[in-house]
Design a protein around this motif. Structure first.
Motif, PDB file in Angstrom:
ATOM      1  N   VAL A  93     -17.740  84.316 129.018  1.00  0.00           N
ATOM      2  CA  VAL A  93     -17.459  83.172 128.159  1.00  0.00           C
ATOM      3  C   VAL A  93     -18.368  82.033 128.600  1.00  0.00           C
ATOM      4  CG1 VAL A  93     -15.739  81.471 127.427  1.00  0.00           C
ATOM      5  CG2 VAL A  93     -15.056  83.848 127.801  1.00  0.00           C
ATOM      6  N   VAL A  94     -19.165  81.526 127.670  1.00  0.00           N
ATOM      7  CA  VAL A  94     -20.052  80.398 127.953  1.00  0.00           C
ATOM      8  C   VAL A  94     -19.315  79.110 127.635  1.00  0.00           C
ATOM      9  CG1 VAL A  94     -22.240  79.274 127.361  1.00  0.00           C
ATOM     10  CG2 VAL A  94     -22.098  81.780 127.424  1.00  0.00           C
ATOM     11  N   VAL A  95     -19.407  78.142 128.546  1.00  0.00           N
ATOM     12  CA  VAL A  95     -18.707  76.871 128.356  1.00  0.00           C
ATOM     13  C   VAL A  95     -19.607  75.731 128.815  1.00  0.00           C
ATOM     14  CG1 VAL A  95     -17.566  77.082 130.613  1.00  0.00           C
ATOM     15  CG2 VAL A  95     -16.579  75.591 128.866  1.00  0.00           C
ATOM     16  N   HIS A  96     -19.513  74.598 128.122  1.00  0.00           N
ATOM     17  CA  HIS A  96     -20.275  73.406 128.501  1.00  0.00           C
ATOM     18  C   HIS A  96     -19.438  72.519 129.428  1.00  0.00           C
ATOM     19  CE1 HIS A  96     -22.978  73.376 124.624  1.00  0.00           C
ATOM     20  NE2 HIS A  96     -23.100  74.486 125.344  1.00  0.00           N
ATOM     21  N   PRO A  97     -20.103  71.668 130.222  1.00  0.00           N
ATOM     22  CA  PRO A  97     -19.351  70.634 130.943  1.00  0.00           C
ATOM     23  C   PRO A  97     -18.658  69.710 129.941  1.00  0.00           C
ATOM     24  CG  PRO A  97     -21.633  70.772 131.737  1.00  0.00           C
ATOM     25  CD  PRO A  97     -21.564  71.586 130.494  1.00  0.00           C
ATOM     26  N   PRO A  98     -17.582  69.035 130.342  1.00  0.00           N
ATOM     27  CA  PRO A  98     -16.875  68.138 129.426  1.00  0.00           C
ATOM     28  C   PRO A  98     -17.754  66.968 128.985  1.00  0.00           C
ATOM     29  CG  PRO A  98     -15.535  68.626 131.358  1.00  0.00           C
ATOM     30  CD  PRO A  98     -16.903  69.127 131.654  1.00  0.00           C
ATOM     31  N   TYR A 131     -28.306  68.497 129.418  1.00  0.00           N
ATOM     32  CA  TYR A 131     -29.478  67.621 129.531  1.00  0.00           C
ATOM     33  C   TYR A 131     -29.077  66.195 129.169  1.00  0.00           C
ATOM     34  CZ  TYR A 131     -29.292  68.616 124.549  1.00  0.00           C
ATOM     35  OH  TYR A 131     -28.853  68.782 123.268  1.00  0.00           O
ATOM     36  N   PRO A 132     -29.790  65.206 129.693  1.00  0.00           N
ATOM     37  CA  PRO A 132     -29.544  63.828 129.262  1.00  0.00           C
ATOM     38  C   PRO A 132     -30.103  63.613 127.859  1.00  0.00           C
ATOM     39  CG  PRO A 132     -31.375  63.905 130.809  1.00  0.00           C
ATOM     40  CD  PRO A 132     -30.824  65.302 130.733  1.00  0.00           C
ATOM     41  N   VAL A 133     -29.532  62.673 127.149  1.00  0.00           N
ATOM     42  CA  VAL A 133     -29.967  62.362 125.789  1.00  0.00           C
ATOM     43  C   VAL A 133     -30.823  61.103 125.821  1.00  0.00           C
ATOM     44  CG1 VAL A 133     -29.184  61.692 123.476  1.00  0.00           C
ATOM     45  CG2 VAL A 133     -27.941  63.453 124.772  1.00  0.00           C
ATOM     46  N   ARG A 134     -31.959  61.165 125.146  1.00  0.00           N
ATOM     47  CA  ARG A 134     -32.873  60.030 125.091  1.00  0.00           C
ATOM     48  C   ARG A 134     -32.940  59.512 123.661  1.00  0.00           C
ATOM     49  NH1 ARG A 134     -34.800  63.905 128.513  1.00  0.00           N
ATOM     50  NH2 ARG A 134     -35.243  63.239 130.640  1.00  0.00           N
ATOM     51  N   MET A 135     -32.621  58.215 123.499  1.00  0.00           N
ATOM     52  CA  MET A 135     -32.636  57.585 122.176  1.00  0.00           C
ATOM     53  C   MET A 135     -33.180  56.173 122.302  1.00  0.00           C
ATOM     54  SD  MET A 135     -28.934  58.786 120.615  1.00  0.00           S
ATOM     55  CE  MET A 135     -29.263  57.914 119.077  1.00  0.00           C
ATOM     56  N   ALA A 136     -34.123  55.841 121.411  1.00  0.00           N
ATOM     57  CA  ALA A 136     -34.679  54.483 121.345  1.00  0.00           C
ATOM     58  C   ALA A 136     -35.173  54.005 122.710  1.00  0.00           C
ATOM     59  CB  ALA A 136     -33.640  53.513 120.781  1.00  0.00           C
ATOM     60  N   GLY A 137     -35.801  54.912 123.444  1.00  0.00           N
ATOM     61  CA  GLY A 137     -36.357  54.538 124.739  1.00  0.00           C
ATOM     62  C   GLY A 137     -35.358  54.474 125.856  1.00  0.00           C
ATOM     63  N   PRO A 145     -18.919  65.566 135.167  1.00  0.00           N
ATOM     64  CA  PRO A 145     -19.544  64.445 135.875  1.00  0.00           C
ATOM     65  C   PRO A 145     -21.053  64.343 135.667  1.00  0.00           C
ATOM     66  CG  PRO A 145     -19.182  66.245 137.397  1.00  0.00           C
ATOM     67  CD  PRO A 145     -18.584  66.676 136.088  1.00  0.00           C
ATOM     68  N   GLY A 146     -21.674  65.293 134.976  1.00  0.00           N
ATOM     69  CA  GLY A 146     -23.108  65.236 134.732  1.00  0.00           C
ATOM     70  C   GLY A 146     -23.558  66.453 133.941  1.00  0.00           C
ATOM     71  N   TRP A 147     -24.858  66.497 133.646  1.00  0.00           N
ATOM     72  CA  TRP A 147     -25.391  67.603 132.850  1.00  0.00           C
ATOM     73  C   TRP A 147     -25.762  68.815 133.703  1.00  0.00           C
ATOM     74  CZ3 TRP A 147     -30.142  69.105 134.403  1.00  0.00           C
ATOM     75  CH2 TRP A 147     -30.916  68.175 135.094  1.00  0.00           C
TER      76      TRP A 147
END
Length: 262
Positions: A93-98, A131-137, A145-147
């Motif tokens: 089962v594949v799961v993402h962090p919260p 992954y972190p999300v990058r928007m508008a610089g 607690p993180g990606w």
């Protein structure tokens, strides 16, 4: 070698079984989403039997667009994904962090995941690197607690190469950190431009071939699922060609061993 049902979007889950059988994939990873078939063990078993393609992993509904699939409670969604996997005899089962706004879920995620894993002893719950999300610089991390799941530490992991590209992390180093917990691989490529691209492997800059060649030396016993974006394909024939190319790439490099100190 598995085909993620997400790779055929905007076609529906049934199309993944049809294409997997036609192209020679070994199995399916079911992405549980708003398509009712993806949520229904009976329907999935029927497709599996009809096309002769087993379901070998289940991706729990933890995307933004699946927050109301089955339930608004993330633990209920995870348990129902586990029941689906157990019913279909899929070992992973594949799961993402919260997400950061899922405060209660995030606060108890590590301990709760261990509890669910103990409850479903035959399954591996493989937490995926994001992954972190990058928007508008600007950059922000929508996960708690993180990606990077290796910073917390879990029993099992899914390594996603497209996510490595989006987070500017070396996929081979991520595999090293996951160590013996590496249970599953999402095979897709990326250019490192800071967004999640899920390109056909070989069309980006990620070490897809090197990672695949290293798996035997790492003692990897899990599955590799092709997870690429074909939503821009102008026809079924173009989609089929992309998925055929991805499978050929994977088979070529999985059969070319490389010595790795894992």
């Amino acid at each position: 070698m598995l085909l993620s049902s997400s790779s055929v979007f905007p076609e529906r889950t049934a199309a993944a079984f049809q294409l997997a059988a036609a192209l020679g994939y070994d199995g399916i990873e079911v992405m549980v989403w708003t398509d009712a078939v993806s949520q229904d063990a009976g329907a999935l078993r029927g497709l599996s039997d009809h096309y002769g393609v087993p379901v070998l992993s289940v991706h729990a509904p933890c995307l933004l667009v699946t927050q109301r699939v089955w339930s608004t409670d993330p633990w209920e969604r995870l348990r129902r994904a586990a029941v689906l996997a157990e019913t279909l005899q899929a070992p992973t089962v594949v799961v993402h962090p919260p997400f950061t706004w899922q405060r209660d879920y995030a606060r108890t995620f590590t301990e709760g995941l261990d509890t669910v894993a103990d409850e479903f002893g035959g399954l591996r719950f493989a937490v995926e690197n994001m992954y972190p999300v990058r928007m508008a610089g600007r950059q922000f991390v929508p996960y708690a607690p993180g990606w990077d799941p290796t910073e917390t530490g879990y029993r099992s992991y899914t390594l996603d190469l497209s996510h490595c590209a989006a987070s500017h992390i070396d996929a081979l180093e991520m595999a090293d950190r996951m160590g013996a917990g590496l249970a599953h691989v999402h095979l897709g490529d990326g250019t490192g431009e800071g967004r999640d691209e899920h390109l056909v492997p070989g069309r980006g800059t990620q070490p897809c071939a090197e990672l695949l060649r290293s798996l035997a030396g790492r003692g990897f016993t899990g599955s590799v699922a092709v997870e690429v974006t074909t939503r821009g394909a102008k026809s079924r024939q173009v989609r089929e060609a992309d998925l055929r190319e991805a499978l050929a790439f994977a088979r070529q490099h999985l059969n070319t061993p490389s010595p790795v100190e894992a």
